[in-house]
Design a protein around this motif. Structure first.
Motif, PDB file in Angstrom:
ATOM      1  N   HIS A 122      33.515  33.002 -51.371  1.00  0.00           N
ATOM      2  CA  HIS A 122      34.550  34.041 -51.744  1.00  0.00           C
ATOM      3  C   HIS A 122      35.665  33.439 -51.527  1.00  0.00           C
ATOM      4  O   HIS A 122      36.231  32.709 -51.034  1.00  0.00           O
ATOM      5  CB  HIS A 122      34.171  35.323 -50.568  1.00  0.00           C
ATOM      6  CG  HIS A 122      35.112  36.469 -51.275  1.00  0.00           C
ATOM      7  ND1 HIS A 122      35.896  36.973 -50.482  1.00  0.00           N
ATOM      8  CD2 HIS A 122      34.797  37.289 -52.449  1.00  0.00           C
ATOM      9  CE1 HIS A 122      36.437  38.343 -51.224  1.00  0.00           C
ATOM     10  NE2 HIS A 122      35.701  38.301 -52.216  1.00  0.00           N
ATOM     11  N   HIS A 123      36.722  34.017 -52.660  1.00  0.00           N
ATOM     12  CA  HIS A 123      38.043  33.523 -52.681  1.00  0.00           C
ATOM     13  C   HIS A 123      38.775  33.672 -51.379  1.00  0.00           C
ATOM     14  O   HIS A 123      39.850  32.945 -50.895  1.00  0.00           O
ATOM     15  CB  HIS A 123      38.737  34.076 -53.970  1.00  0.00           C
ATOM     16  CG  HIS A 123      39.237  35.564 -53.535  1.00  0.00           C
ATOM     17  ND1 HIS A 123      38.232  36.719 -53.254  1.00  0.00           N
ATOM     18  CD2 HIS A 123      40.403  36.229 -54.032  1.00  0.00           C
ATOM     19  CE1 HIS A 123      39.025  37.571 -53.383  1.00  0.00           C
ATOM     20  NE2 HIS A 123      40.233  37.470 -53.544  1.00  0.00           N
ATOM     21  N   THR A 124      38.586  34.928 -50.557  1.00  0.00           N
ATOM     22  CA  THR A 124      39.193  34.729 -49.136  1.00  0.00           C
ATOM     23  C   THR A 124      38.930  33.628 -48.299  1.00  0.00           C
ATOM     24  O   THR A 124      39.581  33.244 -47.710  1.00  0.00           O
ATOM     25  CB  THR A 124      38.880  36.187 -48.401  1.00  0.00           C
ATOM     26  OG1 THR A 124      37.509  36.160 -48.377  1.00  0.00           O
ATOM     27  CG2 THR A 124      39.313  37.505 -49.130  1.00  0.00           C
ATOM     28  N   GLN A 125      37.570  33.360 -48.465  1.00  0.00           N
ATOM     29  CA  GLN A 125      37.013  32.084 -47.460  1.00  0.00           C
ATOM     30  C   GLN A 125      37.854  30.942 -48.299  1.00  0.00           C
ATOM     31  O   GLN A 125      38.281  29.894 -47.442  1.00  0.00           O
ATOM     32  CB  GLN A 125      35.742  31.988 -47.704  1.00  0.00           C
ATOM     33  CG  GLN A 125      34.808  32.822 -46.873  1.00  0.00           C
ATOM     34  CD  GLN A 125      33.343  32.876 -47.367  1.00  0.00           C
ATOM     35  OE1 GLN A 125      32.887  32.679 -48.365  1.00  0.00           O
ATOM     36  NE2 GLN A 125      32.662  32.604 -46.244  1.00  0.00           N
ATOM     37  N   TYR A 126      37.766  30.665 -49.709  1.00  0.00           N
ATOM     38  CA  TYR A 126      38.517  29.681 -50.166  1.00  0.00           C
ATOM     39  C   TYR A 126      40.044  29.431 -49.732  1.00  0.00           C
ATOM     40  O   TYR A 126      40.386  28.405 -49.631  1.00  0.00           O
ATOM     41  CB  TYR A 126      38.174  29.561 -51.611  1.00  0.00           C
ATOM     42  CG  TYR A 126      38.264  28.191 -52.382  1.00  0.00           C
ATOM     43  CD1 TYR A 126      37.744  27.313 -51.684  1.00  0.00           C
ATOM     44  CD2 TYR A 126      39.608  27.759 -53.011  1.00  0.00           C
ATOM     45  CE1 TYR A 126      37.842  25.761 -52.478  1.00  0.00           C
ATOM     46  CE2 TYR A 126      39.662  26.746 -53.805  1.00  0.00           C
ATOM     47  CZ  TYR A 126      38.804  25.624 -53.328  1.00  0.00           C
ATOM     48  OH  TYR A 126      39.046  24.194 -53.990  1.00  0.00           O
ATOM     49  N   ILE A 127      40.587  30.422 -50.004  1.00  0.00           N
ATOM     50  CA  ILE A 127      42.078  30.485 -49.806  1.00  0.00           C
ATOM     51  C   ILE A 127      42.336  30.139 -48.154  1.00  0.00           C
ATOM     52  O   ILE A 127      43.269  29.386 -47.721  1.00  0.00           O
ATOM     53  CB  ILE A 127      42.558  31.801 -50.068  1.00  0.00           C
ATOM     54  CG1 ILE A 127      42.679  32.141 -51.359  1.00  0.00           C
ATOM     55  CG2 ILE A 127      44.026  31.947 -49.483  1.00  0.00           C
ATOM     56  CD1 ILE A 127      43.206  33.625 -51.822  1.00  0.00           C
ATOM     57  N   ILE A 131      44.639  26.967 -46.781  1.00  0.00           N
ATOM     58  CA  ILE A 131      45.569  26.944 -45.804  1.00  0.00           C
ATOM     59  C   ILE A 131      45.246  26.106 -44.493  1.00  0.00           C
ATOM     60  O   ILE A 131      45.959  25.226 -44.234  1.00  0.00           O
ATOM     61  CB  ILE A 131      45.727  28.418 -45.283  1.00  0.00           C
ATOM     62  CG1 ILE A 131      46.018  29.424 -46.393  1.00  0.00           C
ATOM     63  CG2 ILE A 131      46.599  28.485 -44.299  1.00  0.00           C
ATOM     64  CD1 ILE A 131      46.306  30.844 -46.086  1.00  0.00           C
ATOM     65  N   GLU A 132      43.943  26.079 -43.999  1.00  0.00           N
ATOM     66  CA  GLU A 132      43.312  25.342 -42.901  1.00  0.00           C
ATOM     67  C   GLU A 132      43.633  23.941 -43.216  1.00  0.00           C
ATOM     68  O   GLU A 132      43.934  23.252 -42.333  1.00  0.00           O
ATOM     69  CB  GLU A 132      42.103  25.653 -42.519  1.00  0.00           C
ATOM     70  CG  GLU A 132      42.110  26.753 -41.678  1.00  0.00           C
ATOM     71  CD  GLU A 132      40.732  27.418 -41.277  1.00  0.00           C
ATOM     72  OE1 GLU A 132      39.680  26.715 -41.539  1.00  0.00           O
ATOM     73  OE2 GLU A 132      40.591  28.278 -40.622  1.00  0.00           O
ATOM     74  N   ASN A 133      43.470  23.384 -44.644  1.00  0.00           N
ATOM     75  CA  ASN A 133      43.436  21.964 -44.810  1.00  0.00           C
ATOM     76  C   ASN A 133      44.712  21.539 -45.354  1.00  0.00           C
ATOM     77  O   ASN A 133      45.243  20.586 -45.771  1.00  0.00           O
ATOM     78  CB  ASN A 133      42.414  21.796 -45.937  1.00  0.00           C
ATOM     79  CG  ASN A 133      40.909  21.996 -45.674  1.00  0.00           C
ATOM     80  OD1 ASN A 133      40.729  21.939 -44.439  1.00  0.00           O
ATOM     81  ND2 ASN A 133      40.278  21.868 -46.602  1.00  0.00           N
ATOM     82  N   GLY A 134      45.909  22.589 -45.239  1.00  0.00           N
ATOM     83  CA  GLY A 134      47.099  22.105 -45.311  1.00  0.00           C
ATOM     84  C   GLY A 134      47.553  22.063 -46.715  1.00  0.00           C
ATOM     85  O   GLY A 134      48.654  21.220 -47.210  1.00  0.00           O
TER      86      GLY A 134
END
Lengths: 261, 446
Positions: A122-127, A131-134
């Protein structure tokens, strides 16, 4: 291209002889519904900002068939699914992201046994991942001091137990996150699921979206955040029913993030 | 020794056999009825299934989501299971004419009887609170339209039976204690009676003979009551005490949002999409026995699969599903609990029809759709899974709603007209709205 969005289709990638990192499944709402189109654009703005090499199917995409399945039309669903699977498998798609929890659910759970096996997020997971990957950083000024309450879409939450990703992303806006009394597992439906979006509700004493917006308004928010184009419509209408459209706005998580970068 | 000495033993064995025999007969009927359902795929991680059963049924994890009802239920549940150890002793005593055969355990026996008594008291308290919730506080979910008549009586009756059983148990112990203190024959000093010692004074001043009559009566009524309760189960919502276990075992393992893809449809769709099939070809004869065209979806109970039917028998009508249902909360007719109750009622009706007609179902002109569940109820569902999430024993009312919608749409083309428009759009334009497929990417430039 007023905002200068960069969107390439799978055909473009094919012509270049390359593969994208991920396929953005826009969905029918995201393609045609005026409100949902804004969400698609906001999400692309994020993808562009994070330099994600993504593709869309464009005119080769067709309805997932999800809404037909929930209405009981298994034939139409499987027809749609198999046509889409042919296209997706033809392009050797591995990973799909979508802003629509209904597409997310059916692509992830119901396509595999028909021959369509992909990693679907889902796009919220992808966003959250970006963010987590910088790869994506937020200024986090736009919503500072605002109160945001998140409405869990049924097909993201109860249906697939994705509760944390949208909240983690919203935390990044520096807004104050407030929970409704019923949230996560016990969240009330917005009233659009199960093909209700496309029909008048049965006789009753209230519309479901009005009840759900009441839940949201009890948290005294500035913004109701959603992660589903249908929830967005229902909550927006609900706010109008409560005559609060001047004080409270309904925005998708992608829009909140796009405005914060 | 005369034969008459053994009359109680013989009578006991006969009643026990009768009670268990009749129960076994009903269990057989129950299994037969559940098997009227269609086959369904039960493949999946067995370890996960055992875990679910242990956590949800044995461990009551979903019951305590609502803390008050949950805690009270745990008490009654534990009481029911643990006090049944006492029933084992009663049965052995009854068959062999012994008295408190387990008393050789000494201190441990005292501990057992003591804890049974405390549990019995707690059960009485819990049952009284349950009764108050239903009859005085009148909690909304117990008063929905589908709860009128038998369901209401059934719920109260269960509470009364439990209450009576617990009082009989304590009376039996209280008089036993009196008799022990009198040094009556056969009543050796054993057990500890933390609760019934306060009831015992009620029997002060009674003769030994009267006390023995009361003690024996309570003993007999207690065990007869238990046998009656066992046989009551089949006719009651209380069947959940047994079926909760298989039902949670066979509960859905897939994500809640994943609905099964109908295999019969897959075959037909594949044929339609296969460019090699001749659309005008006559049905193949070479395949030998021609398959009966499958019925899509469900219009009657036998069209549902056996897990859906087991779900119906498992439902104890607590109404947590209905109280979480968005349609029900906004005054629509749909109540997930009613879907389960209707399915069970219809299945029972089919079962009785089969019993009457020597093992064969003679069509009775009725079906689950329309005669029990209305279309209005089915179309009010948002498929939000709140009912599935709420059920403490893994019942899936949504899957029955979906099966019946499938019948309405695929067999009867009886969807609401707005949905027919939506589906027509998908067929023609690949979207639920009437937009051109070629405009799918216009959003980028708007």
């Amino acid at each position: 291209m007023g905002e200068g969005l960069k969107v390439k289709t799978m055909q473009d990638f094919m012509a270049e002889g390359t593969q994208p990192e991920i396929l953005f499944w826009v969905g029918s709402a995201g393609s045609y519904d005026d409100r949902a189109k804004k969400i698609s654009r906001a999400f692309v703005k994020i993808l562009n900002k994070a330099n994600v090499d993504f593709a869309v199917l464009g005119s080769e995409e067709s309805c997932t068939g999800d809404v037909a399945k929930r209405a009981g039309n298994e034939f139409l669903f499987q027809m749609q699914a198999m046509m889409n699977i042919e296209v997706l498998n033809g392009y050797e798609i591995q990973r799909i992201v979508t802003c629509d929890p209904h597409s997310f659910n059916t692509l992830k759970n119901e396509y595999p046994s028909l021959g369509g096996k992909y990693e679907v997020v889902h796009h919220t997971q992808y966003i959250n991942e970006l963010i987590e990957n910088g790869r994506l950083s937020l200024e986090g000024k736009a919503y500072q001091g605002k109160r945001i309450t998140f409405h869990d879409p049924c097909y993201l939450g109860r249906a697939n137990k994705v509760y944390d990703a949208p909240r983690a992303v919203l935390q990044q806006t520096n807004a104050e996150l407030v929970e409704m009394k019923r949230h996560k597992k016990t969240a009330l439906c917005c009233g659009a699921g199960g093909a209700q979006m496309f029909k008048e509700p049965e006789k009753g004493d209230m519309d479901i979206n009005v009840l759900r917006t009441k839940d949201a308004l009890e948290t005294n928010p500035n913004i109701i955040a959603t992660g589903c184009p249908y929830c967005n419509t229902m909550m927006t209408d609900g706010i109008k029913a409560h005559e609060k459209e001047d004080k409270v706005s309904v925005l998708d998580v992608a829009e909140l993030i796009a405005n914060s970068i | 020794m005369q034969l008459t000495t053994y009359i109680p033993n013989i009578l006991f064995v006969m009643l026990l056999a009768l009670g268990i025999g009749y129960f076994a007969r009903n269990v057989k009927k129950l299994i037969r009825n559940i098997k009227l359902g269609t086959e369904t795929d039960t493949a999946g991680d067995n370890a996960q299934r055992w875990k679910n059963m242990t956590m949800i049924a044995l461990g009551q994890t979903k019951m305590v989501v609502r803390p008050i009802a949950g805690l009270l239920h745990v008490i009654v549940y534990l009481g029911f299971i643990i006090i049944n150890i006492e029933v084992l002793e009663i049965i052995i005593d009854g068959i062999f004419g012994t008295h408190r055969i387990f008393s050789f355990m000494g201190g441990f026996y005292d501990f057992l009887i003591g804890s049974f008594e405390i549990l019995a008291l707690l059960v009485i308290i819990a049952v009284v609170v349950f009764w108050i919730r239903r009859n005085i506080i009148c909690i909304k979910r117990f008063l929905k339209p589908e709860m009128k008549g038998w369901p209401k009586k059934d719920a109260d009756l269960i509470l009364y039976i439990e209450l009576v059983l617990m009082f009989l148990f304590l009376t039996m112990n209280a008089t036993d204690l009196q008799l022990q203190q009198m040094g009556a024959d056969h009543y050796a000093q054993t057990g500890s009676f933390p609760v019934s010692q306060y009831i015992a004074p009620l029997f002060d001043g009674m003769s030994m003979a009267t006390l023995i009559v009361i003690e024996r009566s309570a003993w007999w009524l207690h065990i007869l009551g238990i046998l009656f309760f066992l046989n009551y189960l089949y006719y009651s919502k209380h069947l959940h005490i047994l079926l909760a276990f298989p039902n949670t075992f066979y509960g859905k393992l897939k994500p809640n949002g994943q609905f099964d893809n109908l295999k019969a449809v897959t075959n037909e769709v594949k044929m339609m999409l296969d460019p090699n099939t001749d659309p005008f070809a006559a049905p193949t004869e070479s395949g030998g026995v021609e398959e009966e065209p499958a019925k899509f979806g469900a219009s009657d109970a036998m069209d549902l699969n056996w897990i859906q039917l087991m779900n119906a028998y498992t439902c104890t009508e607590c109404g947590r599903c209905t109280s979480e249902c968005p349609a029900n909360q906004t005054g629509k007719k749909l109540s997930p609990r009613k879907i389960m109750m209707d399915t069970r009622d219809r299945l029972e009706e089919i079962g009785k029809n089969i019993d009457k007609n020597k093992g064969e179902f003679i069509p009775d002109g009725k079906q689950l759709l329309d005669d029990y569940i209305s279309r209005e109820e089915l179309w009010a569902c948002t498929t939000c899974n709140a009912c599935v999430q709420a059920c403490p024993v893994s019942i899936d009312p949504l899957s029955i709603i979906m099966s019946m919608r499938q019948y309405l749409v695929m067999e009867q083309s009886a969807a609401p007209s707005e949905l027919n428009n939506m589906m027509g759009n998908i067929e023609n334009n690949g979207a639920p709205w009437p937009y051109n497929q070629m405009d799918r990417l216009n959003w980028v430039n708007e």
